[in-house]
Design a protein around this motif. Sequence first.
Motif, PDB file in Angstrom:
ATOM      1  N   UNK A 178       0.862  -1.169   0.086  1.00  0.00           N
ATOM      2  CA  UNK A 178      -0.033   0.058  -0.150  1.00  0.00           C
ATOM      3  C   UNK A 178       1.016   1.321  -0.005  1.00  0.00           C
ATOM      4  N   UNK A 179       1.874   1.249   0.915  1.00  0.00           N
ATOM      5  CA  UNK A 179       2.965   2.334   0.725  1.00  0.00           C
ATOM      6  C   UNK A 179       3.517   2.514  -0.622  1.00  0.00           C
ATOM      7  N   UNK A 180       3.765   1.666  -1.211  1.00  0.00           N
ATOM      8  CA  UNK A 180       4.556   1.652  -2.707  1.00  0.00           C
ATOM      9  C   UNK A 180       3.898   2.331  -3.709  1.00  0.00           C
ATOM     10  N   UNK A 181       2.258   2.364  -3.427  1.00  0.00           N
ATOM     11  CA  UNK A 181       1.554   2.991  -4.478  1.00  0.00           C
ATOM     12  C   UNK A 181       1.542   4.206  -4.548  1.00  0.00           C
ATOM     13  N   UNK A 182       2.330   4.994  -3.732  1.00  0.00           N
ATOM     14  CA  UNK A 182       2.650   6.365  -3.666  1.00  0.00           C
ATOM     15  C   UNK A 182       3.103   7.048  -4.931  1.00  0.00           C
ATOM     16  N   UNK A 183       4.175   6.288  -5.338  1.00  0.00           N
ATOM     17  CA  UNK A 183       4.919   6.895  -6.609  1.00  0.00           C
ATOM     18  C   UNK A 183       4.378   6.226  -7.896  1.00  0.00           C
ATOM     19  N   UNK A 184       3.165   5.429  -7.858  1.00  0.00           N
ATOM     20  CA  UNK A 184       2.984   4.800  -8.980  1.00  0.00           C
ATOM     21  C   UNK A 184       2.355   5.626 -10.162  1.00  0.00           C
ATOM     22  N   UNK A 185       2.658   5.651 -11.398  1.00  0.00           N
ATOM     23  CA  UNK A 185       2.045   6.074 -12.461  1.00  0.00           C
ATOM     24  C   UNK A 185       1.146   5.135 -13.264  1.00  0.00           C
ATOM     25  N   UNK A 186       1.356   3.906 -12.706  1.00  0.00           N
ATOM     26  CA  UNK A 186       0.412   2.720 -13.634  1.00  0.00           C
ATOM     27  C   UNK A 186       0.391   1.722 -12.443  1.00  0.00           C
ATOM     28  N   UNK A 187      -0.774   1.126 -12.186  1.00  0.00           N
ATOM     29  CA  UNK A 187      -0.734   0.066 -11.193  1.00  0.00           C
ATOM     30  C   UNK A 187      -1.380  -1.233 -11.870  1.00  0.00           C
ATOM     31  N   UNK A 188      -0.872  -2.251 -12.088  1.00  0.00           N
ATOM     32  CA  UNK A 188      -1.307  -3.300 -12.878  1.00  0.00           C
ATOM     33  C   UNK A 188      -1.490  -4.755 -12.065  1.00  0.00           C
ATOM     34  N   UNK A 189      -2.660  -5.391 -11.864  1.00  0.00           N
ATOM     35  CA  UNK A 189      -2.867  -6.427 -11.447  1.00  0.00           C
ATOM     36  C   UNK A 189      -2.777  -7.870 -12.338  1.00  0.00           C
ATOM     37  N   UNK A 190      -1.561  -8.500 -12.033  1.00  0.00           N
ATOM     38  CA  UNK A 190      -1.384  -9.640 -13.031  1.00  0.00           C
ATOM     39  C   UNK A 190      -1.647 -10.786 -11.925  1.00  0.00           C
ATOM     40  N   UNK A 191      -1.993 -10.715 -10.813  1.00  0.00           N
ATOM     41  CA  UNK A 191      -2.519 -11.810  -9.952  1.00  0.00           C
ATOM     42  C   UNK A 191      -3.730 -12.391 -10.237  1.00  0.00           C
ATOM     43  N   UNK A 192      -4.093 -13.659  -9.892  1.00  0.00           N
ATOM     44  CA  UNK A 192      -5.437 -14.108 -10.088  1.00  0.00           C
ATOM     45  C   UNK A 192      -6.522 -13.592  -8.999  1.00  0.00           C
ATOM     46  N   UNK A 193      -5.982 -13.033  -8.076  1.00  0.00           N
ATOM     47  CA  UNK A 193      -7.058 -12.269  -7.036  1.00  0.00           C
ATOM     48  C   UNK A 193      -8.041 -11.491  -7.682  1.00  0.00           C
ATOM     49  N   UNK A 194      -9.243 -11.504  -7.434  1.00  0.00           N
ATOM     50  CA  UNK A 194     -10.366 -10.950  -7.884  1.00  0.00           C
ATOM     51  C   UNK A 194     -11.005 -11.714  -8.938  1.00  0.00           C
ATOM     52  N   UNK A 195     -10.568 -12.510  -9.599  1.00  0.00           N
ATOM     53  CA  UNK A 195     -11.125 -13.477 -10.577  1.00  0.00           C
ATOM     54  C   UNK A 195     -12.410 -14.151  -9.977  1.00  0.00           C
ATOM     55  N   UNK A 196     -13.249 -14.366 -10.972  1.00  0.00           N
ATOM     56  CA  UNK A 196     -14.455 -15.303 -10.408  1.00  0.00           C
ATOM     57  C   UNK A 196     -13.821 -16.425  -9.715  1.00  0.00           C
ATOM     58  N   UNK A 197     -14.381 -17.011  -8.550  1.00  0.00           N
ATOM     59  CA  UNK A 197     -14.140 -18.161  -7.908  1.00  0.00           C
ATOM     60  C   UNK A 197     -12.855 -18.016  -7.154  1.00  0.00           C
ATOM     61  N   UNK A 198     -11.897 -16.882  -7.266  1.00  0.00           N
ATOM     62  CA  UNK A 198     -10.992 -16.649  -6.476  1.00  0.00           C
ATOM     63  C   UNK A 198     -10.993 -15.672  -5.261  1.00  0.00           C
ATOM     64  N   UNK A 199     -10.151 -15.783  -4.234  1.00  0.00           N
ATOM     65  CA  UNK A 199     -10.263 -14.583  -3.333  1.00  0.00           C
ATOM     66  C   UNK A 199     -10.171 -13.484  -3.793  1.00  0.00           C
ATOM     67  N   UNK A 200     -10.605 -12.250  -3.060  1.00  0.00           N
ATOM     68  CA  UNK A 200     -10.708 -10.991  -3.570  1.00  0.00           C
ATOM     69  C   UNK A 200      -9.295 -10.306  -3.323  1.00  0.00           C
TER      70      UNK A 200
END
Length: 280
Positions: A178-200
């Motif tokens: 969460x702290x690392x987000x401070x300097x982000x121009x782009x945030x990319x989720x490539x984990x399977x988290x949030x996919x239907x049937x997977x943990x949020x």
Amino acid sequence: MTRKACVIGWPISHSRSPIIHGYWLERYGIDGAYERIAVPPDDLPSFFKSLGEKGYVGCNVTLPHKEGAFRAVRVADAATTRLGVVNTVFHRDGELWGTSTDGEGFLANLSDHVPDWQAKDRSVVILGAGGAARAIVGALLDAGCRRLLVVNRTLARAEELRRDFGPRVEPRQWMDVEKLLEDADLLVNTTSLGMSGQPRLALDLDHLPRSAVVTDIVYTPLETDLLIRARARGNVVVPGLGMLLHQAVRGFELWFGHRPEVTVELHDLVARDIDPGFKR
Ligand SMILES: NC(=O)c1ccc[n+]([C@@H]2O[C@H](COP(=O)([O-])OP(=O)(O)OC[C@H]3O[C@@H](n4cnc5c(N)ncnc54)[C@H](OP(=O)(O)O)[C@@H]3O)[C@@H](O)[C@H]2O)c1
């Protein structure tokens, strides 16, 4: 003669590639076919040996065969050699060649949604360090990103990316995200988290600049909880389905000789297959 291509995997019933290529074959009036073939892992070498004899001009490759395909074909470019996986196989001069198109699919999707966004000199936070992350890291580095913070549950996998891609990749612990987000121009989720049937994907976005672009390569659901929350606080968001559509472009061009367009109609066709209630 009808040109045939296919997608192989084990299992393969979930693949949406036949919808995409079938749409383009019809749209451009090409005498071609695109099939879905289940190939058990032990059969992969013999499948590739007989691909041409069976009349196929090439194939897409999905899980779990992307590494096996890389070993079975001539690798077409340095970017794919670095990745160690192949998702698109084609015949050229009597030989089988392979390439990876996920990285270009990712960048093309980003540029479709945010045409003014340039990767050059940007700072990116990537969640995940699996196969898709590898392709995206390669593409973003080639496009000139300044730094890529790779945050992964298993830190060793993020460290592998740094070893393979160099010092612009910075592995980070998940607990610091969460702290690392401070300097982000782009945030990319490539984990399977949030996919239907997977943990949020439980991620507090409070530290993320409102100017950052947020993209999720998960496309089931079409708009993930991460994107809904990011959009609600004012970030520009890029859903993942477009990456799937754009990564298919080069294969179609190699097999059928026409560079196809990713149209709104194609997007909506696939979106309705994922979510029959989809409305634009
Ligand atoms: N839009 C597209 O065209 C496209 C293309 C490719 C993939 N995808 C999607 O991208 C996702 C990842 O695919 P992939 O091929 O990269 O898969 P993968 O190689 O299996 O990697 C999965 C990633 O998710 C992380 N992960 C899984 N479960 C987790 C959990 N409970 N907590 C924290 N991290 C977790 C893994 O962390 P560890 O390393 O710690 O296990 C790893 O970083 C899938 O949902 C896939 O459908 C979309």
